[in-house]
Design a protein around this motif. Sequence first.
Motif, PDB file in Angstrom:
ATOM      1  N   ALA A 175       0.834  -1.211   0.000  1.00  0.00           N
ATOM      2  CA  ALA A 175       0.000   0.000   0.000  1.00  0.00           C
ATOM      3  C   ALA A 175       0.865   1.256   0.000  1.00  0.00           C
ATOM      4  O   ALA A 175       0.525   2.250  -0.657  1.00  0.00           O
ATOM      5  CB  ALA A 175      -0.942   0.001   1.199  1.00  0.00           C
ATOM      6  N   ALA A 200     -10.369  -0.191   4.190  1.00  0.00           N
ATOM      7  CA  ALA A 200     -10.093  -1.588   3.864  1.00  0.00           C
ATOM      8  C   ALA A 200     -10.738  -2.538   4.864  1.00  0.00           C
ATOM      9  O   ALA A 200     -10.728  -2.306   6.069  1.00  0.00           O
ATOM     10  CB  ALA A 200      -8.587  -1.827   3.814  1.00  0.00           C
ATOM     11  N   GLU A 257      -8.190  -6.483   1.907  1.00  0.00           N
ATOM     12  CA  GLU A 257      -8.166  -5.486   0.835  1.00  0.00           C
ATOM     13  C   GLU A 257      -6.914  -4.632   0.987  1.00  0.00           C
ATOM     14  O   GLU A 257      -6.487  -4.352   2.118  1.00  0.00           O
ATOM     15  CB  GLU A 257      -9.401  -4.583   0.901  1.00  0.00           C
ATOM     16  N   ASP A 288      -4.847  -1.719   1.722  1.00  0.00           N
ATOM     17  CA  ASP A 288      -5.186  -0.603   2.598  1.00  0.00           C
ATOM     18  C   ASP A 288      -5.129   0.713   1.831  1.00  0.00           C
ATOM     19  O   ASP A 288      -4.090   1.083   1.282  1.00  0.00           O
ATOM     20  CB  ASP A 288      -4.225  -0.585   3.783  1.00  0.00           C
ATOM     21  N   PRO A 295     -11.928  -1.056  -4.023  1.00  0.00           N
ATOM     22  CA  PRO A 295     -11.256  -2.324  -3.742  1.00  0.00           C
ATOM     23  C   PRO A 295     -11.763  -3.366  -4.733  1.00  0.00           C
ATOM     24  O   PRO A 295     -12.772  -3.159  -5.416  1.00  0.00           O
ATOM     25  CB  PRO A 295     -11.702  -2.650  -2.317  1.00  0.00           C
TER      26      PRO A 295
END
Length: 185
Positions: A30, A51, A55, A57, A120
């Motif tokens: 991320a 998130a 997922e 972030d 996401p």
Amino acid sequence: MNPHPTDKRELRAAMRAERKRLAGLDATAAFRAVDHVGDLPPATVVAVYRAIGTELDAAPLAAALAAAGRELCLPVVIEGDGPMIFRRWAPGEPLEPDLVGVPAPLPLAESVEPDLIVTPLLAFDARGWRLGQGGGHYDRTFAAVPGATRVGLAYAGQEVAGLEVEAHDVRLHGVLTEMGYRPFE
């Protein structure tokens, strides 16, 4: 990864497992995606997300966008089968669970329409199709806000060879991964 499950339910399960594997392998993805924030399409109001589970972030991206002077908002589910709305938000402001339990800005936050929606996903392909969790919230929202640029935020390893497309699916304009930003034609 190039899974060949027979239906979307199986593909979702396979891609949840793959995303979990990728998350366990790369705790800095991320932050490396943020290195490419300048490559994102221009926008004044950007929708990010909080998130859930594995997922990728979006918090580091949100911080970088806010530092660059972009206004932020978060999606809010207010109807189970309707499009999401977006409420203005800045990192550190209080959140409460929306209808589906996802952290969202308080009802007193101003409703806004984003220019750019960061979403996401479980999987994406080179044509810009995405596989989400299956609730249809983002596809309904994309259809309701057709002028917004749609960008997936994912691990590069979430790319698959091709996704089956249904009538309600809405393509992404691009994807941001730890490897960089890639627009779709």
